[in-house]
Design an enzyme around this catalytic site. Structure first.
Site, PDB file in Angstrom:
ATOM      1  N   GLU A 233       0.822  -1.214   0.000  1.00 37.36           N
ATOM      2  CA  GLU A 233       0.000   0.000   0.000  1.00 37.36           C
ATOM      3  C   GLU A 233       0.854   1.262   0.000  1.00 37.36           C
ATOM      4  OE1 GLU A 233      -2.922  -0.487   3.097  1.00 37.36           O
ATOM      5  OE2 GLU A 233      -3.689  -2.337   2.223  1.00 37.36           O
TER       6      GLU A 233
ATOM      7  N   GLU B 101      -5.428  -9.770   1.725  1.00 42.66           N
ATOM      8  CA  GLU B 101      -6.247  -9.583   2.926  1.00 42.66           C
ATOM      9  C   GLU B 101      -7.708  -9.590   2.483  1.00 42.66           C
ATOM     10  OE1 GLU B 101      -4.654  -5.858   4.136  1.00 42.66           O
ATOM     11  OE2 GLU B 101      -3.049  -6.724   5.348  1.00 42.66           O
TER      12      GLU B 101
END
Length: 381
Positions: free
Chosen positions: A208, A313
């Site tokens: 990220e 995730e």
């Protein structure tokens, strides 16, 4: 050899070793870095292996035996660059120090996870060294370890890394320092130990990186080209050390875009990763999103990189909607709808304190409606 007396003696021996290990580390503290620390880590690894052997011995069918088909991939990482099937996995924050919670989740879902995921931070602390005990335990269980490797630069000490900036300045342009070799001592040792682990490792580095709010390696501190330079530098170091068993997972945040600006290039990336978490209405900035709303509109763009896609995730909170329905809809005809997705990793975290002020519970092992919904979809694949 399997008599009660032998088992009692083995248990007492393991406990004695563990007590000596803890007392030695407490007494020595930071003085135990270096060869002495390596010695104790070796002892710790022995205890870990005994534990995993015990877990395996108690199962009616060895978990590793169920995953015998994965053995060639564990020994030859290149086979995982173009997997022929969708691989399941999980992260479970309760799986430290024992992986028994993951085995419990597998049993609840009538499956066996080829991938086991965990997180590891950069730094000088003992727990930030190469996680050999966890890697060995996962390999012993028959699975492939996936490590999310987070470059927290403030956790390094000047004893290990000379010429460090002050902590308050370290994150600013920190990735440029990485690319220029400031942290090479740490990185080279990590690469050597990864190589010597003798198993395929999925390494999710600096995830990220395009999110300007959450992690210090994001754009609030670093230019996109510095991220690319740092990524390539780390990969090159691993290659120079012969760590060809490590596969690199590049994981941008879907919502913040600019993927191409942060892409290190096809020669430096093996998998495209992404998170697909539904936070529901738990915070003012979130709402109930279906899986397709989170992921589908980005799928085609991610697929253009012509790499296998990994959902690092995958999960939903309970606040704001029907979780069983969310999982069912997400997994319905999944391989058909998203053929380039080759790994799906459940985010099974009972105490997630990384995003909001309150701890969030992603656990679903005790929710029979969710378990039934997931199993029903698995059986249709």
């Amino acid at each position: 050899m399997n008599s009660p007396l032998h088992r009692i003696a083995t248990t007492l021996a393991v406990l004695s070793i563990a007590v000596l290990l803890v007392l030695s580390i407490v007494y020595l503290g930071d003085k135990s870095s270096g060869p002495l620390e390596d010695f104790f880590r070796g002892i710790s690894g022995s205890v870990s292996r005994l534990e995993e052997d015990y877990i395996l011995s108690k199962r009616s069918e060895s978990r590793a035996k169920k995953l015998e088909w994965l053995a060639p991939i564990k020994q030859d990482a290149s086979l995982l660059k173009k997997p022929s099937q969708l691989l399941l996995g999980t992260y479970d924050n309760q799986a430290i120090p024992s992986f028994q919670p993951i085995i419990n989740l597998e049993d609840s879902l009538d499956t066996t996870f080829p991938i086991i995921h965990f997180y590891s931070a950069w730094g000088s602390k003992r727990e930030q060294r190469f996680p050999i005990e966890a890697i060995r335990a996962i390999s012993t269980l028959g699975s492939i370890p996936m490590v999310t490797w987070e470059p927290w630069l403030n956790d390094f000490s000047e004893d290990e890394i000379p010429f460090l900036k002050n902590k308050e300045d370290r994150d600013k342009n920190g990735l440029k320092d990485v690319s220029e070799g400031l942290y090479d001592t740490y990185l080279i040792r990590w690469a050597q130990e990864a190589r010597d682990a003798n198993t395929t490792i999925l390494l999710r580095l600096g995830h990220e990186m395009n999110d300007p709010y959450r992690y210090p390696w994001g754009p609030q501190n670093n230019q996109a080209n510095d991220f690319i330079a740092a990524w390539r530098h780390v990969v090159d170091l691993f290659r120079l050390e012969g760590a060809s068993n490590v596969l690199w997972v590049w994981t941008p945040h879907l919502a913040y875009g600019y993927f191409e600006d942060y892409y290190p290039g096809k020669d430096y990336v093996d998998w495209i990763g992404t998170g697909t978490l539904n936070y529901g209405t738990v915070a003012p900035w979130s709402q109930w999103w279906s899986f397709d709303e989170i992921f589908a509109r980005y799928y085609e763009e991610l697929a253009t990189y012509e790499k296998p896609i990994l959902l690092a995730e995958f999960g939903s909170l309970a606040v704001g909607g029907n979780r069983a329905e969310w999982y069912s809809n997400a997994l319905k005809e999944f391989p058909k709808r998203y053929p380039q997705v080759r790994a799906l990793i459940f985010f099974h975290n009972k105490n997630d304190a990384t995003t909001t002020y309150q701890a969030l519970n992603w656990y679903f092992i005790d929710d029979t409606a969710i378990l039934d919904a997931i199993k029903t979809q698995f059986h249709t694949w």
